[in-house]
Every structure is written in structure tokens, then in C-alpha cells.
Design a protein around this motif. Structure first.
Motif, PDB file in Angstrom:
ATOM      1  N   UNK A 609       0.836  -1.205   0.000  1.00  0.00           N
ATOM      2  CA  UNK A 609       0.000   0.000   0.000  1.00  0.00           C
ATOM      3  C   UNK A 609       0.869   1.253   0.000  1.00  0.00           C
ATOM      4  N   UNK A 610       0.524   2.211  -0.878  1.00  0.00           N
ATOM      5  CA  UNK A 610       1.345   3.409  -1.032  1.00  0.00           C
ATOM      6  C   UNK A 610       0.471   4.643  -1.189  1.00  0.00           C
ATOM      7  N   UNK A 611       1.113   5.774  -0.952  1.00  0.00           N
ATOM      8  CA  UNK A 611       0.490   7.043  -1.323  1.00  0.00           C
ATOM      9  C   UNK A 611       0.680   7.242  -2.821  1.00  0.00           C
ATOM     10  N   UNK A 612       0.009   8.242  -3.359  1.00  0.00           N
ATOM     11  CA  UNK A 612       0.145   8.497  -4.798  1.00  0.00           C
ATOM     12  C   UNK A 612       1.540   8.975  -5.168  1.00  0.00           C
ATOM     13  N   UNK A 613       2.297   9.457  -4.193  1.00  0.00           N
ATOM     14  CA  UNK A 613       3.668   9.873  -4.489  1.00  0.00           C
ATOM     15  C   UNK A 613       4.656   8.725  -4.330  1.00  0.00           C
ATOM     16  N   UNK A 614       4.156   7.528  -3.959  1.00  0.00           N
ATOM     17  CA  UNK A 614       5.013   6.350  -3.920  1.00  0.00           C
ATOM     18  C   UNK A 614       5.519   5.953  -2.554  1.00  0.00           C
ATOM     19  N   UNK A 615       5.121   6.654  -1.491  1.00  0.00           N
ATOM     20  CA  UNK A 615       5.591   6.292  -0.158  1.00  0.00           C
ATOM     21  C   UNK A 615       4.771   5.122   0.385  1.00  0.00           C
ATOM     22  N   UNK A 620       0.521   3.006   8.742  1.00  0.00           N
ATOM     23  CA  UNK A 620      -0.829   2.432   8.690  1.00  0.00           C
ATOM     24  C   UNK A 620      -0.770   0.920   8.857  1.00  0.00           C
ATOM     25  N   UNK A 621       0.204   0.284   8.202  1.00  0.00           N
ATOM     26  CA  UNK A 621       0.362  -1.163   8.344  1.00  0.00           C
ATOM     27  C   UNK A 621       0.670  -1.538   9.789  1.00  0.00           C
ATOM     28  N   UNK A 622       1.507  -0.739  10.439  1.00  0.00           N
ATOM     29  CA  UNK A 622       1.869  -1.017  11.832  1.00  0.00           C
ATOM     30  C   UNK A 622       0.651  -0.877  12.746  1.00  0.00           C
ATOM     31  N   UNK A 623      -0.169   0.126  12.501  1.00  0.00           N
ATOM     32  CA  UNK A 623      -1.381   0.311  13.313  1.00  0.00           C
ATOM     33  C   UNK A 623      -2.325  -0.872  13.152  1.00  0.00           C
ATOM     34  N   UNK A 624      -2.446  -1.390  11.938  1.00  0.00           N
ATOM     35  CA  UNK A 624      -3.288  -2.571  11.705  1.00  0.00           C
ATOM     36  C   UNK A 624      -2.732  -3.769  12.465  1.00  0.00           C
ATOM     37  N   UNK A 639      -6.891   1.777  -2.210  1.00  0.00           N
ATOM     38  CA  UNK A 639      -7.362   1.231  -0.934  1.00  0.00           C
ATOM     39  C   UNK A 639      -7.479  -0.285  -0.922  1.00  0.00           C
ATOM     40  N   UNK A 640      -7.715  -0.900  -2.096  1.00  0.00           N
ATOM     41  CA  UNK A 640      -7.854  -2.358  -2.141  1.00  0.00           C
ATOM     42  C   UNK A 640      -6.544  -3.057  -1.768  1.00  0.00           C
ATOM     43  N   UNK A 641      -5.423  -2.461  -2.125  1.00  0.00           N
ATOM     44  CA  UNK A 641      -4.132  -3.045  -1.761  1.00  0.00           C
ATOM     45  C   UNK A 641      -3.983  -3.075  -0.242  1.00  0.00           C
ATOM     46  N   UNK A 642      -4.373  -1.975   0.413  1.00  0.00           N
ATOM     47  CA  UNK A 642      -4.293  -1.931   1.870  1.00  0.00           C
ATOM     48  C   UNK A 642      -5.228  -2.953   2.493  1.00  0.00           C
ATOM     49  N   UNK A 643      -6.387  -3.144   1.915  1.00  0.00           N
ATOM     50  CA  UNK A 643      -7.328  -4.117   2.458  1.00  0.00           C
ATOM     51  C   UNK A 643      -6.753  -5.530   2.376  1.00  0.00           C
ATOM     52  N   UNK A 644      -6.045  -5.835   1.278  1.00  0.00           N
ATOM     53  CA  UNK A 644      -5.417  -7.160   1.156  1.00  0.00           C
ATOM     54  C   UNK A 644      -4.312  -7.328   2.195  1.00  0.00           C
ATOM     55  N   UNK A 645      -3.602  -6.258   2.486  1.00  0.00           N
ATOM     56  CA  UNK A 645      -2.574  -6.311   3.530  1.00  0.00           C
ATOM     57  C   UNK A 645      -3.222  -6.524   4.893  1.00  0.00           C
ATOM     58  N   UNK A 646      -4.356  -5.857   5.112  1.00  0.00           N
ATOM     59  CA  UNK A 646      -5.087  -6.029   6.376  1.00  0.00           C
ATOM     60  C   UNK A 646      -5.469  -7.503   6.577  1.00  0.00           C
ATOM     61  N   UNK A 647      -5.949  -8.135   5.518  1.00  0.00           N
ATOM     62  CA  UNK A 647      -6.327  -9.546   5.596  1.00  0.00           C
ATOM     63  C   UNK A 647      -5.098 -10.407   5.889  1.00  0.00           C
ATOM     64  N   UNK A 648      -3.969 -10.079   5.229  1.00  0.00           N
ATOM     65  CA  UNK A 648      -2.745 -10.849   5.455  1.00  0.00           C
ATOM     66  C   UNK A 648      -2.268 -10.722   6.897  1.00  0.00           C
TER      67      UNK A 648
END
Length: 651
Positions: A609-615, A620-624, A639-648
Motif C-alpha cells: 500500500x502506497x500514497x500516490x507519491x510512492x511512499x 498504517x500497516x503497523x497500526x493494523x 485502498x484495495x491493496x491496503x485491504x489485502x494487507x489487512x487480511x494478510x
């Protein structure tokens, strides 16, 4: 805090006489900043030349060139035309998503900007008014920014396609007189309607602008509201005469650029006119080695600070041709796009985020696409926006050398939205230092960088600590936070008296090279050992199967925190056995860092999961992972990429 902890730009150890130009400039900027920056101000044309460099009457807030007066648009356009360079190319618009390449000379760009300034003036925009620019990467975005500068109005560019809610938040904070937008943005596989998002934002916002101007793109036309919305092309056609430049104080605001705040309320970073123009004009020949007639291709977006500084303002202030790119590094049509443009436009300096090179490498690991295009004019390849990991540095360096038959320096440079231009870089216009993987080289003249511990005490060379910068910051850096001086002081200037807190950790080696390891919250504590996730990422990224990776620290009852890695595989490693790969990566980190790293969990994922500038959204991953309510930034790319990370993470 002792003065001995401060690393002045220029303290890099060198017996090479060729280093004198850098060391002389750096020492002068440190010892006589007033004289140094007043000399630099002479690179510009002023309606009233400043006689004082700084005003510290409101310390710790400092202002630059308090008695100076100028117009930034005049310096970017008019003076070049007056000097006989009107037919030189100012801007090249290259849009593979619309199959368009168009050149604008300085005279043509001046005509468009001055007439659009007249459009805004005739509709009531005056000096000090604010204008929000909500645009894709099209020439009209540059025109709108410069037209505001011409009138002395303050522009605030909001990344095109931001949600209506986030746009409304910025409108309410800024209270603009007008919004300049577009009917749509265009990506590889879709067209994004901007106007409905703008309409919704204007419904949500309590501060209503008086009017909007909309650039109608042929790919998708927007419906205009009578009396509020106006067609850009129609207004421009009805305005044959341009508006003159309005002189402003050097300390007057040029623009406000929002960055995420820890409170959830975005911070409006205020950039002044005189200090910013001076710093950027100085940086082009001295940091980047660029002069009139050269070409710079910065593959960023005008919604970000890199786009403001090194697509729009710095190149034009320096009389350099700038490339405005609408597209992505891959898929438009393939991983060769950047190299095609570098070749076709005789680019001398290229500038992008490391993420761009990682996605190119993932699609084209052998660099075959890079080798399709001759790049004889290329002198340097710059990277910024996030940490340039050693593996990406090595791959880019090696592949560029194979493609060009020459050694092209791949130069990391470190800065922030807040600073507006590089804090540390290899200043090739002054002296080209030997490159070291993982380091943006040395502090740029004007920045006095120090490394301290949490109590503000100096740490020895080679030891990690907090990166701070001695006040006053050089010109071009943030003047304050929009409408909130106290927030500026509490966010950046209150941790250590007389210093700006960068929020990054790092160290300076025995040669004076700065190493930036990441944000301070990317340092994890494993059983009492402070470990940088960036160092772990560098080890993991060196594995040939790994295209990209992120390491976060997650809560552990016994050790406090333990690392967890997420890796994206290269196209040639899709069939790798996940368990075998996990063991190899764990062993690699153990070998590079030691068993104290305690890495055991490695997840193979399709994307990070990244921002539009590539960061990468590590926080956010750590908070999850820690089971907290994750704050998802408005700048998220998918946002779908972040959701897949959340599931992982959560299973």
C-alpha cells in the motif's frame, strides 16, 4: 546542545582541491548566511532589492529578505523573454495516456499565463487572495499556478482525484476565492471524472469560493453550473490582453501545500515568495548542475512538493526546459516510457522517486527497455521522496551504465515538503563527491545538520540519532503553517531550542556523509535493541527474488516489538516457494544484522500500500498489526491493496 554537534555543509572530509567550490560555498553559508544569501538573491530581478537577509524579530520563526519586493512569475517567464530567449522551449508536455507531445516556448507560456492572470483578475482575484488548483498533469495546471503568482494571489494545488471530503477540508482551511479544475484525469485504463468530486466538495465545504474555472478535456466533458462554473478555453479566448505582474513582498505567501498532520487535520505548509525563488534559483546550477538551455525531466506531480519545486518553479526560474509528464512509469505503454522521454527530449537531469525504479525493475529486471533508447545527454539520475535503498541504487546504477556505456551518477537527495528543496544531496554543480549507497551524500550549503539523542545530546560519528537542523533554516523552507504559527512551533521547533526537528533518524559517518534511515517511528525496539527497519529492508531487497519490500515493527509481549516483512516478488520469481523464500530472507537478515533482529514472519504479497507519491504506508500497516484504529491517509493510491494487507496481517 553543543555547537560541536552541528555538521555544517562543507565539513565532509576531503583533501581534493576540487572540493573547494563546495566547501567554500558551504563555509560561507554557515559563517555569513546574510552575505551568502543576499548574493544568491542577485540571481533574480527584484522591484526592490533586499538589503537584509533575515528578520528574527519573531524567533524561533525567521523570515527571509524582509525588505525585498519582487514577482516570482516575472522571474520565471518575463525576464527570459526580455533577455531574448522567448523562442527557447520552457515546457514540454509529454502525455502517453493521451498520445500527446507539445512544446511551449517561454513567449508562448508567458502569453497563456498573462492572459489567464487577466481572466482571474477580471473575476475579482487580487493580491493575497487564495486559489485552489485541482488538476491533473496538464499544461493548464502550470499556467494556473504561474497566473496566481503573477497576480500575487496564493495558490494551493490539491492532487487531482483527491476525494471530495479531503478537497473540502482544504477549501475550508484556505477559504479560496476561486477553484481551477479540470473535467477529468486520465490514467492507463480509466478516466476519472473530477468535476463531480469538485461539486461534492463544494457542497460539503462551508467556505464557498466565488467561482470555478474548468478545463474541458475531450476525453470527458463536464456539466457546468450557470453563474458559478466557467469554461477555461472560452474565458481565455475572450481575453486577448494579459495582466501585468503585481510586485509582492518577499515575505508574502506564494503558495500553501498541504501535508498530513498527526492530529488528522492537514497542515498547510506556507512557502514565501522571495526566499523560495532565491533558494530554487541557486539550487539549479549549484546542486543539479543545470543552466539555461539544459533540460530537466522530473517525473512527479504538481500536487507534490517535488512538482512545485522541480517541474514548475526552479527550472523556469533558471531558464531551463522542464518536462511535464502525464502518465505512469509502466503501462504507458511499457517500462520504457521514462527512457524514451530522456532520449527524445535530450534530458540532462532526470528526477523521480525510488518507487518508480522498483516498479520498472519488477517489469523489466534486465533493463532491456532502458537499452532501447540512446541517452547521450543524460548527466545525472536523481531520486527523492523516500529512502533510496542500496539495492535499488545498485540496480539503477548498473543498468544505466549498461544502457548508456557511461557511468551515470544515481544521486539520492533528501528533503521534505516542509523544506521545499534538498537538505542533503551530491552538489554536482559545485563538486561531485564519490557516491555511497544509502547516503544522500552531504548537507546542502545553508543547512546545518546535527545528530542528537532523545535528550538533545550529541552522538558520535557513525551512531544513529535524531536528525535536526540548526535555526534559522535557509530560505525556501516553510515560513509557517497556514493560519497557525503555534502549530508550526509545536510541530517542528519546540523539541530542541534553536533547532528544527526533521522527524527522521540517521547518522553521519566519519567522512561527513549523512545517512537517513527513515522516520523516527520506523525505528523499532526489539528486546531493548533499537533497530532500523530500513536496514532490514535493504538486506531483504538484496535477494534476487524480491522486487519490493516493507518491514514494520509489531507488538510482542516478550520482546516489545518484533519485525514483520512484506515482500513483492519480481516477475521472474512468481513461482518461488514461499516457505523456502521465508527461510532465505530470515537467514539473510540474520547474516546482515544479527540474530537480535528476530525476523521470523515474511508475507509474500501482490503489492504494497502506497500514497500516490510512492511512499509505502508503513505507519498504517503497523497500526493494523497492533490492532489499533488505522489512520488511512487521503493520499492512498489504491485502498484495495491496503485491504489485502489487512487480511494478510489479521488472518
Amino acid at each position: 546542545m553543543s555547537d560541536s554537534t552541528t555538521i555544517h555543509a562543507g565539513s565532509a572530509a576531503s583533501a581534493d582541491p576540487g572540493a573547494n567550490s563546495y566547501e567554500t560555498a558551504a563555509a560561507r553559508a554557515a559563517e555569513d548566511p546574510n552575505g551568502f544569501w543576499l548574493e544568491a538573491a542577485a540571481l533574480l530581478e527584484w522591484t526592490r532589492m533586499p538589503t537584509r537577509a533575515t528578520d528574527d524579530s519573531r524567533a524561533p520563526i525567521h523570515r527571509w529578505f524582509p525588505d525585498g519586493e519582487l514577482n516570482v512569475c516575472h522571474n520565471a517567464l518575463d525576464r527570459h523573454v526580455a533577455a531574448g530567449r522567448g523562442q527557447d522551449v520552457a515546457l514540454v508536455y509529454d502525455s502517453p495516456v493521451t498520445d500527446t507531445v507539445r512544446e511551449f516556448t517561454y513567449a508562448e507560456l508567458l502569453d497563456l499565463v498573462s492572459r489567464f492572470a487577466a481572466v482571474l483578475r477580471d473575476k475579482g482575484v487580487e493580491k493575497g487572495d487564495r486559489v485552489v488548483v485541482y488538476m491533473p498533469m496538464v499544461p493548464e495546471a502550470v499556467v494556473a499556478m504561474l497566473a496566481c503568482a503573477r497576480l500575487g494571489a496564493v495558490h494551493s494545488v490539491v492532487f487531482g482525484g483527491f476525494s471530495a471530503t479531503e478537497l473540502a477540508v482544504r477549501i475550508d482551511d484556505l477559504r479560496p476565492k476561486a477553484v481551477v479544475s479540470s473535467s477529468c484525469g486520465i490514467e492507463r485504463s480509466r478516466t476519472i471524472a473530477y468535476k463531480p468530486l469538485l461539486d461534492e466538495a463544494l457542497e460539503i465545504a462551508t467556505a464557498k469560493p466565488e467561482f470555478t474555472v474548468v478545463v474541458q478535456r475531450p476525453q470527458l466533458q463536464a456539466e457546468l453550473v450557470d453563474g458559478r462554473d466557467f469554461d477555461y478555453a472560452e474565458l481565455l479566448a475572450a481575453t486577448p490582453e494579459g495582466a501585468p505582474c503585481v510586485p509582492v513582498k518577499a515575505t508574502d505567501e506564494l503558495y500553501v501545500l498541504y501535508t498530513s498532520g498527526t492530529t488528522g487535520k492537514p497542515k498547510g505548509i506556507v512557502r514565501d515568495s522571495g526566499g523560495y525563488a532565491t533558494a530554487l534559483a541557486w539550487s539549479m546550477p549549484n546542486v543539479f548542475g543545470l543552466n539555461p538551455g539544459d533540460t530537466m525531466f522530473t517525473a512527479s506531480d504538481v500536487g507534490w512538493v517535488v512538482g512545485h519545486s522541480y517541474i514548475v518553479y526552479a527550472p523556469l526560474l533558471a531558464g531551463v526546459t522542464s518536462v511535464l509528464f502525464e502518465g505512469k512509469p509502466i503501462g504507458t505503454p511499457d517500462a520504457s516510457t521514462f527512457f524514451r522521454i530522456v532520449s527524445e527530449q535530450d534530458v540532462n537531469v532526470f528526477f523521480a522517486a525510488p518507487t518508480a525504479m522498483r516498479v520498472i525493475r519488477k517489469e523489466d529486471p534486465d533493463g532491456a527497455m532502458m537499452k532501447k533508447y540512446p541517452m547521450p545527454h543524460l548527466r545525472a539520475w536523481y531520486m527523492a521522496g523516500e529512502r533510496l535503498d542500496p539495492d535499488t541504487y545498485e540496480w539503477t546504477t548498473t543498468t544505466l551504465a549498461e544502457a548508456t556505456g557511461r557511468s551515470i551518477p544515481v544521486i539520492d537527495n533528501w528533503w521534505q515538503t516542509e523544506t521545499g528543496w534538498p537538505i542533503a544531496a551530491n552538489p554536482i554543480g559545485l563538486h561531485e563527491y564519490p557516491l555511497k549507497a544509502g547516503s544522500p551524500t552531504v548537507p546542502v550549503p545553508g543547512y546545518k545538520v546535527a545528530i542528537v539523542d532523545a535528550a538533545g545530546n550529541p552522538v558520535p560519528a557513525g551512531n544513529e540519532g535524531l536528525i535536526v537542523i540548526e535555526l534559522p533554516l535557509p530560505p525556501g523552507t516553510l515560513a509557517t503553517v497556514w493560519g497557525d504559527d503555534e502549530r508550526y512551533i509545536s510541530s517542528y521547533l519546540s523539541a530542541f531550542d534553536g533547532y528544527y526537528l526533521t522527524g527522521d533518524s540517521g547518522y553521519i559517518d566519519e567522512d561527513g556523509y549523512l545517512y537517513v534511515l527513515g522516520r523516527t517511528d520506523d525505528v523499532i525496539n526489539v528486546a531493548g535493541h533499537r533497530l532500523s527497519t530500513g536496514v532490514m529492508e535493504a538486506a531483504i531487497a538484496s535477494h534476487p527474488a524480491v522486487a519490493e519490500c516493507a518491514v514494520i515493527g509489531v507488538h510482542d509481549e516478550t520482546k516489545g516489538q518484533i519485525p514483520r516483512a512484506f515482500v513483492v516478488l519480481g516477475d521472474g520469481a512468481k513461482d518461488a516457494d514461499p516457505e523456502a523464500l521465508r527461510k532465505e530472507l530470515v537467514a539473510l537478515v540474520r547474516s546482515e544484522i544479527g540474530p537480535v533482529a528476530a525476523l521470523k514472519e515474511v508475507d509474500v504479497v501482490a503489492a504494497l500500500p502506497k500514497t500516490r507519491s510512492g511512499k509505502i504506508l508503513r505507519k498504517t500497516m503497523r497500526e493494523i498489526a497492533d490492532g489499533r484504529d488505522a489512520v488511512v491517509p487521503s493520499t492512498i493510491e489504491d485502498p484495495e491493496v491496503l485491504e489485502r494487507i489487512r487480511v494478510a496481517i489479521t488472518g
